[in-house]
Design an enzyme around this catalytic site. Structure first.
Site, PDB file in Angstrom:
ATOM      1  N   LYS A 108       0.945  -1.034   0.134  1.00 30.92           N
ATOM      2  CA  LYS A 108      -0.023  -0.116   0.246  1.00 30.92           C
ATOM      3  C   LYS A 108       0.883   1.290   0.130  1.00 30.92           C
ATOM      4  O   LYS A 108       2.069   1.303   0.566  1.00 30.92           O
ATOM      5  CB  LYS A 108      -0.802  -0.039   1.067  1.00 30.92           C
ATOM      6  CG  LYS A 108      -2.258   0.968   1.003  1.00 30.92           C
ATOM      7  CD  LYS A 108      -3.391   0.092   0.189  1.00 30.92           C
ATOM      8  CE  LYS A 108      -4.356   1.065   0.040  1.00 30.92           C
ATOM      9  NZ  LYS A 108      -5.533   0.068  -0.508  1.00 30.92           N
ATOM     10  N   SER A 116      -7.266  -6.551 -10.442  1.00 30.50           N
ATOM     11  CA  SER A 116      -6.223  -5.908 -10.600  1.00 30.50           C
ATOM     12  C   SER A 116      -5.133  -7.180 -10.849  1.00 30.50           C
ATOM     13  O   SER A 116      -4.197  -7.025 -11.821  1.00 30.50           O
ATOM     14  CB  SER A 116      -5.697  -5.337  -9.294  1.00 30.50           C
ATOM     15  OG  SER A 116      -6.193  -3.940  -9.344  1.00 30.50           O
TER      16      SER A 116
HETATM   17  P1  NAD Z   1     -12.886   7.730  -3.524  1.00 27.57           P
HETATM   18  O1  NAD Z   1     -12.124   8.822  -3.129  1.00 27.57           O
HETATM   19  O2  NAD Z   1     -13.293   7.406  -5.248  1.00 27.57           O
HETATM   20  O3  NAD Z   1     -14.466   7.755  -2.906  1.00 27.57           O
HETATM   21  C1  NAD Z   1     -14.351   7.958  -1.362  1.00 27.57           C
HETATM   22  C2  NAD Z   1     -15.938   8.707  -1.008  1.00 27.57           C
HETATM   23  O4  NAD Z   1     -15.995   8.720   0.211  1.00 27.57           O
HETATM   24  C3  NAD Z   1     -16.100   9.992  -1.601  1.00 27.57           C
HETATM   25  O5  NAD Z   1     -17.454  10.268  -2.247  1.00 27.57           O
HETATM   26  C4  NAD Z   1     -15.935  10.883  -0.507  1.00 27.57           C
HETATM   27  O6  NAD Z   1     -16.453  12.021  -0.603  1.00 27.57           O
HETATM   28  C5  NAD Z   1     -16.659  10.132   0.514  1.00 27.57           C
HETATM   29  N1  NAD Z   1     -16.242  10.302   1.806  1.00 27.57           N
HETATM   30  C6  NAD Z   1     -15.269  10.649   2.429  1.00 27.57           C
HETATM   31  N2  NAD Z   1     -15.266  10.654   3.797  1.00 27.57           N
HETATM   32  C7  NAD Z   1     -16.557  10.631   4.022  1.00 27.57           C
HETATM   33  C8  NAD Z   1     -17.294  10.835   5.393  1.00 27.57           C
HETATM   34  N3  NAD Z   1     -16.941  11.017   6.475  1.00 27.57           N
HETATM   35  N4  NAD Z   1     -18.718  10.804   4.986  1.00 27.57           N
HETATM   36  C9  NAD Z   1     -19.175  10.285   3.777  1.00 27.57           C
HETATM   37  N5  NAD Z   1     -18.562  10.232   2.670  1.00 27.57           N
HETATM   38  C10 NAD Z   1     -17.397  10.488   2.842  1.00 27.57           C
HETATM   39  O7  NAD Z   1     -12.288   6.491  -3.013  1.00 27.57           O
HETATM   40  P2  NAD Z   1     -12.821   4.721  -3.418  1.00 27.57           P
HETATM   41  O8  NAD Z   1     -11.787   4.306  -4.221  1.00 27.57           O
HETATM   42  O9  NAD Z   1     -14.162   4.685  -3.714  1.00 27.57           O
HETATM   43  O10 NAD Z   1     -12.518   3.933  -2.009  1.00 27.57           O
HETATM   44  C11 NAD Z   1     -13.420   4.062  -0.893  1.00 27.57           C
HETATM   45  C12 NAD Z   1     -12.890   2.917   0.133  1.00 27.57           C
HETATM   46  O11 NAD Z   1     -12.926   1.739  -0.425  1.00 27.57           O
HETATM   47  C13 NAD Z   1     -11.547   3.487   0.743  1.00 27.57           C
HETATM   48  O12 NAD Z   1     -11.782   2.816   2.181  1.00 27.57           O
HETATM   49  C14 NAD Z   1     -10.780   2.413  -0.068  1.00 27.57           C
HETATM   50  O13 NAD Z   1      -9.390   2.112   0.547  1.00 27.57           O
HETATM   51  C15 NAD Z   1     -11.544   1.224  -0.081  1.00 27.57           C
HETATM   52  N6  NAD Z   1     -11.215   0.338  -1.400  1.00 27.57           N
HETATM   53  C16 NAD Z   1     -11.148   0.762  -2.709  1.00 27.57           C
HETATM   54  C17 NAD Z   1     -10.799   0.090  -3.691  1.00 27.57           C
HETATM   55  C18 NAD Z   1     -10.774   0.651  -5.119  1.00 27.57           C
HETATM   56  O14 NAD Z   1     -10.757  -0.319  -6.092  1.00 27.57           O
HETATM   57  N7  NAD Z   1     -10.932   1.742  -5.389  1.00 27.57           N
HETATM   58  C19 NAD Z   1     -10.624  -1.484  -3.622  1.00 27.57           C
HETATM   59  C20 NAD Z   1     -10.667  -1.841  -2.099  1.00 27.57           C
HETATM   60  C21 NAD Z   1     -11.091  -0.931  -1.211  1.00 27.57           C
END
Ligand code: NAD
Length: 434
Positions: free
Chosen positions: A118, A361
């Protein structure tokens, strides 16, 4: 890059729990419940390598700002390490270490020949211009280049990074190395060797896990309601696929606030609305909803899809859902988790629930190595096979150990890694029959 800048948190949540301490605690308990000795814990508790880098960037006003970034590589005994890059003001070394350990467990649960990695940069991308963000992305790759590569460690997108950022990063890496190396990261634009289905993969996987949980619990999804926290990549894709299965989604939030419609939100319309970076709070065809009120809505399924430490001892008592599907990494604190357990809520733990991202991935990395590309249906079908089999293994462990889904998921992952320790001669006497 407008979307990244617009969706970054308006209210940056401070961490009340250290995710590295949380993951170590869970590792320790799960290892002991499996009857393994402490040596396994001593191997797993620390990433094998953590790099801190300074990233000087010339800002538009001519000044240099020096950002701090990290890359943590947890364990590479099954293959190269793999995991996303996060741009967020709350990134710290312990968060990055924890996220890399979770990645090792995810890969192990899904039987992927990869380890956990990470990365992150302490930055609020909202404060940067597009040029500054590109410069930062390229400079970060320059700094971590010595330890990454298709056979060493393969980055991907995470919070506030996306295919566009991956495009800049791969361009920088290829330029440094002097030739085209598409397998150095995943989540790339399709034209640069990205996989069909990768963008939607995490959300698709979350919904597969909800489907399996509902089947196990005897719930008819067409009669179910859901609410989601976070409407970025994972939240929006999860909403799309839940909607397609007939689940009525009554509320979603992002960092700016939320919206509610008791008759069900029009998800395709909302997805089109937020496409160019708008917040859900600007959507006027539903009632406004306070971020805190999201937790207490009477729904069947609650999906945290934002950031860590959201289901806490304060918010967990409010949750009425039967299923909590942890799309985000580490959304539940240990106190919050205990309350969910007491309330007999079926939790699909993050290391299983959101593993669709790393799975596709992995498929992307395989396709890059072959230089031969699959159709989306093939990717989705392979994703479904892996995830359903992961769910079944965790459920089986839950029943065998009379445990909860989270512990069971840890146990499946740990057991898989211990098999590899044994095969490498690191551990002589581990009993793998449990
Ligand atoms: P992203 O940046 O695309 O979206 C994050 C979202 O969360 C945004 O809409 C943001 O406004 C919202 N947010 C942040 N703080 C908030 C709060 N306090 N209350 C409500 N909404 C809030 O990120 P993502 O890629 O969608 O990732 C989201 C989660 O999923 C993370 O924990 C990430 O580690 C996990 N994740 C992502 C992936 C991936 O493929 N992108 C894979 C596995 C896990």
């Amino acid at each position: 890059m407008k979307d990244i800048k617009d969706k970054v948190e308006a209210d940056i949540t401070t961490h009340d729990k250290n995710p590295y301490e949380i993951v170590k605690e869970l590792l320790k308990h799960s290892i002991s419940e499996l009857g393994f000795d402490e040596n396994i814990y001593h191997i797993l508790k620390k990433p094998m390598r953590v790099l801190e880098v300074s990233i000087p960037v010339r800002m538009d006003n001519g000044d240099i700002r020096n950002f701090t970034g990290y890359r943590s590589q947890h364990l590479d005994i099954l293959g190269p390490t793999k995991g996303g890059i996060r741009f967020h003001p709350n990134v710290d070394v312990d968060e990055v270490k924890a996220l890399s350990i979770w990645m090792s467990l995810k890969a192990a649960i899904l039987d992927l020949p990869l380890g956990g990695g990470k990365g992150g940069v302490i930055v609020n991308p909202r404060e940067l211009s597009e040029r500054e963000l590109e410069e930062l992305s390229r400079m970060y790759i320059r700094k971590i280049t010595p330890i990454i590569g298709p056979e060493k460690d393969v980055p991907a997108p995470d919070v506030n990074t996306n295919p566009e950022v991956m495009g800049w990063m791969i361009d920088e890496y290829d330029t440094l190395r002097g030739y085209n190396i598409p397998g150095m990261l995943t989540g790339k634009p399709i034209i640069l060797g990205g996989s069909q289905g990768r963008l939607a993969a995490t959300g698709r996987g979350v919904v597969l896990m909800v489907r399996e949980a509902a089947r196990f619990l005897g719930m008819d999804l067409r009669q179910c309601t859901a609410s989601l926290q976070g409407f970025g990549n994972v939240g929006s894709m999860t909403a799309k696929f839940l909607d397609e299965l007939g689940v009525k989604i009554v509320a979603v939030t992002d960092a700016n606030g939320g919206i509610y419609d008791g008759n069900g939100l029009d998800i395709p319309d909302l997805l089109a609305f937020v496409k160019d970076g708008r917040s859900v709070t600007e959507y006027t065809k539903a009632k406004p909803l306070n971020n805190q009120d999201l937790f207490s809505l009477p729904v069947d399924i609650f999906v945290p899809a934002a950031i860590e430490n959201q289901i806490t001892k304060e918010t967990a008592p409010l949750i009425q859902a039967k299923i909590v599907a942890e799309a985000a990494n580490g959304p539940t604190t240990p106190e919050g988790d205990k309350i969910l357990e007491e309330k007999d809520i079926f939790v699909i733990p993050d290391i299983l629930c959101n593993a669709g991202g790393v799975t596709v991935s992995y498929f992307e990395w395989v396709q890059n190595a072959m230089n031969y590309y699959w159709k989306e249906e093939e990717v989705n079908q392979k994703l479904e096979e892996r995830m359903v089999s992961g769910f079944e293994n965790v459920l089986r462990m839950r029943q065998q150990q009379k445990s909860r889904m989270r512990k069971a998921a840890y146990m499946v992952g740990i057991q898989h890694l211990v098999k590899a320790f044994k095969a490498r001669g690191w551990i002589k006497n581990a009993d793998l029959t449990k």
